[in-house]
Design a protein around this motif. Structure first.
Motif, PDB file in Angstrom:
ATOM      1  N   SER A 157       0.838  -1.197   0.000  1.00 27.04           N
ATOM      2  CA  SER A 157       0.000   0.000   0.000  1.00 27.04           C
ATOM      3  C   SER A 157       0.875   1.251   0.000  1.00 27.04           C
ATOM      4  O   SER A 157       1.906   1.296   0.675  1.00 27.04           O
ATOM      5  N   ASP A 158       0.430   2.262  -0.756  1.00 25.66           N
ATOM      6  CA  ASP A 158       1.169   3.531  -0.750  1.00 25.66           C
ATOM      7  C   ASP A 158       0.664   4.473   0.340  1.00 25.66           C
ATOM      8  O   ASP A 158       1.133   5.607   0.460  1.00 25.66           O
ATOM      9  N   GLY A 159      -0.311   3.996   1.134  1.00 24.07           N
ATOM     10  CA  GLY A 159      -0.821   4.787   2.253  1.00 24.07           C
ATOM     11  C   GLY A 159      -1.884   5.799   1.887  1.00 24.07           C
ATOM     12  O   GLY A 159      -2.416   6.488   2.761  1.00 24.07           O
ATOM     13  N   ALA A 160      -2.226   5.884   0.610  1.00 25.35           N
ATOM     14  CA  ALA A 160      -3.179   6.908   0.170  1.00 25.35           C
ATOM     15  C   ALA A 160      -4.632   6.487   0.358  1.00 25.35           C
ATOM     16  O   ALA A 160      -5.526   7.331   0.393  1.00 25.35           O
ATOM     17  N   VAL A 161      -4.879   5.179   0.478  1.00 18.68           N
ATOM     18  CA  VAL A 161      -6.250   4.668   0.570  1.00 18.68           C
ATOM     19  C   VAL A 161      -6.411   3.918   1.888  1.00 18.68           C
ATOM     20  O   VAL A 161      -5.532   3.146   2.288  1.00 18.68           O
ATOM     21  N   HIS A 162      -7.542   4.127   2.572  1.00 17.62           N
ATOM     22  CA  HIS A 162      -7.787   3.498   3.868  1.00 17.62           C
ATOM     23  C   HIS A 162      -7.827   1.979   3.729  1.00 17.62           C
ATOM     24  O   HIS A 162      -8.299   1.450   2.720  1.00 17.62           O
ATOM     25  N   TYR A 163      -7.344   1.295   4.764  1.00 10.56           N
ATOM     26  CA  TYR A 163      -7.243  -0.166   4.689  1.00 10.56           C
ATOM     27  C   TYR A 163      -8.592  -0.840   4.438  1.00 10.56           C
ATOM     28  O   TYR A 163      -8.660  -1.904   3.803  1.00 10.56           O
ATOM     29  N   THR A 164      -9.687  -0.257   4.929  1.00 10.77           N
ATOM     30  CA  THR A 164     -10.991  -0.902   4.737  1.00 10.77           C
ATOM     31  C   THR A 164     -11.374  -0.951   3.262  1.00 10.77           C
ATOM     32  O   THR A 164     -11.945  -1.940   2.792  1.00 10.77           O
ATOM     33  N   GLU A 165     -11.042   0.111   2.529  1.00 11.55           N
ATOM     34  CA  GLU A 165     -11.346   0.140   1.097  1.00 11.55           C
ATOM     35  C   GLU A 165     -10.476  -0.866   0.345  1.00 11.55           C
ATOM     36  O   GLU A 165     -10.958  -1.587  -0.538  1.00 11.55           O
ATOM     37  N   LEU A 166      -9.197  -0.934   0.714  1.00  9.64           N
ATOM     38  CA  LEU A 166      -8.297  -1.903   0.078  1.00  9.64           C
ATOM     39  C   LEU A 166      -8.737  -3.326   0.404  1.00  9.64           C
ATOM     40  O   LEU A 166      -8.759  -4.205  -0.469  1.00  9.64           O
ATOM     41  N   ARG A 167      -9.085  -3.558   1.668  1.00 11.41           N
ATOM     42  CA  ARG A 167      -9.545  -4.889   2.097  1.00 11.41           C
ATOM     43  C   ARG A 167     -10.749  -5.337   1.278  1.00 11.41           C
ATOM     44  O   ARG A 167     -10.789  -6.458   0.760  1.00 11.41           O
ATOM     45  N   ASP A 168     -11.739  -4.457   1.149  1.00 13.82           N
ATOM     46  CA  ASP A 168     -12.968  -4.833   0.446  1.00 13.82           C
ATOM     47  C   ASP A 168     -12.709  -5.119  -1.029  1.00 13.82           C
ATOM     48  O   ASP A 168     -13.271  -6.066  -1.599  1.00 13.82           O
ATOM     49  N   LYS A 169     -11.853  -4.320  -1.656  1.00 10.35           N
ATOM     50  CA  LYS A 169     -11.555  -4.541  -3.074  1.00 10.35           C
ATOM     51  C   LYS A 169     -10.781  -5.841  -3.272  1.00 10.35           C
ATOM     52  O   LYS A 169     -11.042  -6.594  -4.218  1.00 10.35           O
ATOM     53  N   LEU A 170      -9.843  -6.125  -2.376  1.00 10.13           N
ATOM     54  CA  LEU A 170      -9.065  -7.361  -2.496  1.00 10.13           C
ATOM     55  C   LEU A 170      -9.941  -8.589  -2.279  1.00 10.13           C
ATOM     56  O   LEU A 170      -9.775  -9.609  -2.959  1.00 10.13           O
ATOM     57  N   TYR A 171     -10.876  -8.510  -1.341  1.00  9.63           N
ATOM     58  CA  TYR A 171     -11.796  -9.633  -1.132  1.00  9.63           C
ATOM     59  C   TYR A 171     -12.644  -9.880  -2.378  1.00  9.63           C
ATOM     60  O   TYR A 171     -12.876 -11.034  -2.764  1.00  9.63           O
ATOM     61  N   SER A 172     -13.102  -8.813  -3.008  1.00 12.10           N
ATOM     62  CA  SER A 172     -13.933  -8.968  -4.210  1.00 12.10           C
ATOM     63  C   SER A 172     -13.142  -9.614  -5.343  1.00 12.10           C
ATOM     64  O   SER A 172     -13.634 -10.523  -6.028  1.00 12.10           O
ATOM     65  N   VAL A 173     -11.908  -9.155  -5.541  1.00  9.43           N
ATOM     66  CA  VAL A 173     -11.051  -9.723  -6.590  1.00  9.43           C
ATOM     67  C   VAL A 173     -10.750 -11.189  -6.296  1.00  9.43           C
ATOM     68  O   VAL A 173     -10.828 -12.053  -7.182  1.00  9.43           O
ATOM     69  N   ALA A 174     -10.406 -11.485  -5.041  1.00 14.97           N
ATOM     70  CA  ALA A 174     -10.045 -12.855  -4.669  1.00 14.97           C
ATOM     71  C   ALA A 174     -11.233 -13.801  -4.786  1.00 14.97           C
ATOM     72  O   ALA A 174     -11.076 -14.963  -5.187  1.00 14.97           O
ATOM     73  N   GLU A 175     -12.423 -13.326  -4.457  1.00 22.99           N
ATOM     74  CA  GLU A 175     -13.617 -14.175  -4.583  1.00 22.99           C
ATOM     75  C   GLU A 175     -13.899 -14.496  -6.044  1.00 22.99           C
ATOM     76  O   GLU A 175     -14.282 -15.625  -6.382  1.00 22.99           O
ATOM     77  N   LYS A 176     -13.694 -13.528  -6.917  1.00 19.08           N
ATOM     78  CA  LYS A 176     -13.864 -13.775  -8.356  1.00 19.08           C
ATOM     79  C   LYS A 176     -12.897 -14.859  -8.822  1.00 19.08           C
ATOM     80  O   LYS A 176     -13.274 -15.788  -9.549  1.00 19.08           O
ATOM     81  N   LEU A 177     -11.642 -14.769  -8.380  1.00 14.64           N
ATOM     82  CA  LEU A 177     -10.641 -15.762  -8.771  1.00 14.64           C
ATOM     83  C   LEU A 177     -10.956 -17.125  -8.162  1.00 14.64           C
ATOM     84  O   LEU A 177     -10.768 -18.162  -8.813  1.00 14.64           O
ATOM     85  N   ARG A 178     -11.438 -17.146  -6.930  1.00 17.75           N
ATOM     86  CA  ARG A 178     -11.771 -18.422  -6.283  1.00 17.75           C
ATOM     87  C   ARG A 178     -12.781 -19.208  -7.116  1.00 17.75           C
ATOM     88  O   ARG A 178     -12.650 -20.428  -7.294  1.00 17.75           O
ATOM     89  N   LYS A 179     -13.779 -18.521  -7.643  1.00 14.97           N
ATOM     90  CA  LYS A 179     -14.792 -19.190  -8.465  1.00 14.97           C
ATOM     91  C   LYS A 179     -14.178 -19.748  -9.746  1.00 14.97           C
ATOM     92  O   LYS A 179     -14.538 -20.841 -10.194  1.00 14.97           O
ATOM     93  N   ILE A 180     -13.251 -19.007 -10.339  1.00 17.97           N
ATOM     94  CA  ILE A 180     -12.585 -19.468 -11.565  1.00 17.97           C
ATOM     95  C   ILE A 180     -11.731 -20.702 -11.273  1.00 17.97           C
ATOM     96  O   ILE A 180     -11.689 -21.646 -12.064  1.00 17.97           O
ATOM     97  N   LEU A 181     -11.049 -20.695 -10.122  1.00 10.97           N
ATOM     98  CA  LEU A 181     -10.202 -21.827  -9.751  1.00 10.97           C
ATOM     99  C   LEU A 181     -11.024 -23.085  -9.485  1.00 10.97           C
ATOM    100  O   LEU A 181     -10.594 -24.202  -9.784  1.00 10.97           O
ATOM    101  N   THR A 182     -12.195 -22.896  -8.931  1.00  3.78           N
ATOM    102  CA  THR A 182     -13.011 -24.036  -8.512  1.00  3.78           C
ATOM    103  C   THR A 182     -13.579 -24.807  -9.695  1.00  3.78           C
ATOM    104  O   THR A 182     -13.566 -26.041  -9.711  1.00  3.78           O
TER     105      THR A 182
END
Length: 481
Positions: free
Chosen positions: A325-350
């Motif tokens: 993180s470059d510190g410009a965006v609050h961790y909650t926003e980064l957390r939520d975006k990363l969860y969304s991306v990872a969930e999309k990939l999880r479905k593709i992997l499955t």
């Protein structure tokens, strides 16, 4: 069980109760701020209905030892703000944002300065508020409307935080000291098992302090919470007495895994953010506790680094994606975006695009120690055959069969369906994961630093520990092909 639990309480409570010194230090700081806020309000001819201490360290007094945050709520009489509240909804929302921003700049900040505090930050939720920091303490100064409970029950709140003073009053007035200690024990249990709060929990979001308080309020004591916890996802909690079947039919609750209705607002599920995984792991640990009760269930342990042997056994099944993180965006926003991306990939992997199993059970978790964020994936299968059979339509659908045969001339009929051998695009999960993240749209505030199946950094190793020691046991998964 009662005697054993009482013995455990006697052992754990001295470790988690705040000391009088802790309480006094926070009280001195908050009282100083309140006096300054009142003085500045008089200068501005603003007359709030109240300035009160809320949160677990406020009038609730359900905090754990070491808790250093406090919420100061400033209540306003809605009749003084009719010109704002009579506006159409969209205009009213913006007007209130502007009003509270003005209060932060012209009132809260000067009051903080007057009280001797110069470290503060403008924060945003539904409307702006001020966060004052002093040593290890963090105090939020939040404006709300002073509404009667009956008004909220009938009409709902004007702003979301209007409920908070009533939450505090309910906890303060309806829980006795023994029950408040049970709240502390329940919080400690959730914390010890990584299912509390919004940082590094199992799942995107864990249990909150208010949810712990409401569980004790509804079930009366800790043992009853534990005894009933296994059915919480099926029974739900509604302080208004509506059956769970009726609540599940309401559109606003249909996607919520748990339902615990806010006692102040029948239209709000206070458990809507609690992740399915957080509930399931809490339930998993509670069942273990009921079978073999021990104080260790209430004591949080740091994530231990996996041994080389553990890693060598599991590495083929893992992939760790590290970002900075470059510190410009609050961790909650980064957390939520990363969860969304990872969930999309999880479905593709499955599964393959046609629903055929690909790498089997695929799990992920996010772990972060700012500025480093790590997504760790586990895939059940690590090596696939180069082709698989894609299932097609049955003969009874000739139009679909024709289309399938045009695309797959080598298709054949088997067990009432057409099948065709199809070349797999990916034979190993790591290659799919690598390509996915290399091609993914960058997330503002994050830089991709590495993708590896060998967690090398300390943060990545702790993420691996979370996967190995908590998530895989929950799902009963052993890595194998």
């Amino acid at each position: 069980m009662v005697k054993v639990l009482e013995s455990i309480k006697r052992h754990i409570l001295p470790l988690i109760l705040p000391t009088e010194e802790e309480i006094q230090k926070l009280q001195i700081i908050s009282d100083k701020l309140i006096r300054s806020l009142r003085a500045e309000a008089e200068k501005l001819d603003i007359f709030p209905s109240f300035i009160e201490k809320h949160g677990s360290t406020g009038i609730k007094q359900t905090q754990l030892a070491g808790t250093s945050d406090l919420d100061l709520f400033i209540g306003f009489d809605p009749s003084d703000y009719r010109n704002y509240l009579q506006l159409p909804a969209k205009q009213r929302k913006q007007a209130l944002k502007d009003l509270f921003l003005e209060y932060v700049k012209d009132w809260y900040i000067p009051a903080a300065h007057q009280a001797g505090f110069s470290n503060y930050v403008l924060s945003y939720a539904e409307h702006p508020y001020l966060t004052v920091r002093h040593n290890q303490y963090e105090i939020d100064i939040v404006g709300c409307f002073n509404l009667d409970l009956e008004y909220i029950l009938v009409n709902g709140p004007i702003t979301a935080v209007d409920r908070t003073p009533w939450h505090s009053r309910i906890v303060s007035e309806r829980l006795n000291s023994a029950q408040k200690n049970d709240v502390r024990l329940l919080k400690a249990f959730f914390q010890a098992n990584y299912v509390y709060g919004d940082k590094n929990t199992l799942g995107r979001f864990g249990f909150t302090g208010f949810s712990a308080e409401m569980l004790i309020l509804f079930y009366s004591d800790l043992e009853s919470v534990f005894r009933n916890f296994t059915n919480l996802d099926k029974s739900g909690i509604d302080f208004f007495g509506r059956p769970i079947q009726k609540l599940r039919k309401l559109h606003r609750f249909q996607d919520d895994y748990l339902i615990i209705i806010d006692p102040v607002d029948k239209a709000r599920n206070l458990a809507s953010s609690i992740s399915e995984r957080a509930y399931k792991y809490a339930n998993y640990q509670i069942n273990h506790f009921l079978k073999s009760p021990a104080p260790s269930f209430f004591i949080k342990k740091s994530l231990s680094l996996p041994s080389p042997k553990q890693l060598s056994n599991i590495e083929p099944h893992l992939a760790t994606i590290e970002l900075s993180s470059d510190g410009a965006v609050h961790y909650t926003e980064l957390r939520d975006k990363l969860y969304s991306v990872a969930e999309k990939l999880r479905k593709i992997l499955t599964k393959e695009s046609d629903g055929t199993t690909r790498f089997g059970t695929s799990l992920f978790e996010l772990y972060f120690e700012e500025p480093t964020f790590v997504i760790i994936f586990f895939c059940q299968h690590t090596q696939l055959e180069s082709t698989y059979l894609r299932k097609g339509p049955p003969p009874q659908k000739p139009h679909n069969v024709q289309q399938f045969l045009e695309k797959h001339p080598d298709a054949f009929l088997k067990d009432g369906f057409y099948y065709a051998p199809v070349q797999r695009a990916y034979l190993q999960p790591f290659s799919l994961i690598t390509e996915f993240f290399q091609k993914a749209k960058p997330i503002k505030g994050l830089i991709l630093t590495s993708i590896s199946n060998k967690p090398s950094s300390l943060v990545a190793q702790r993420a691996a520990s979370l996967m190995l020691d908590y998530i895989l046991p929950l799902y009963g998964i052993l890595p194998h092909d």
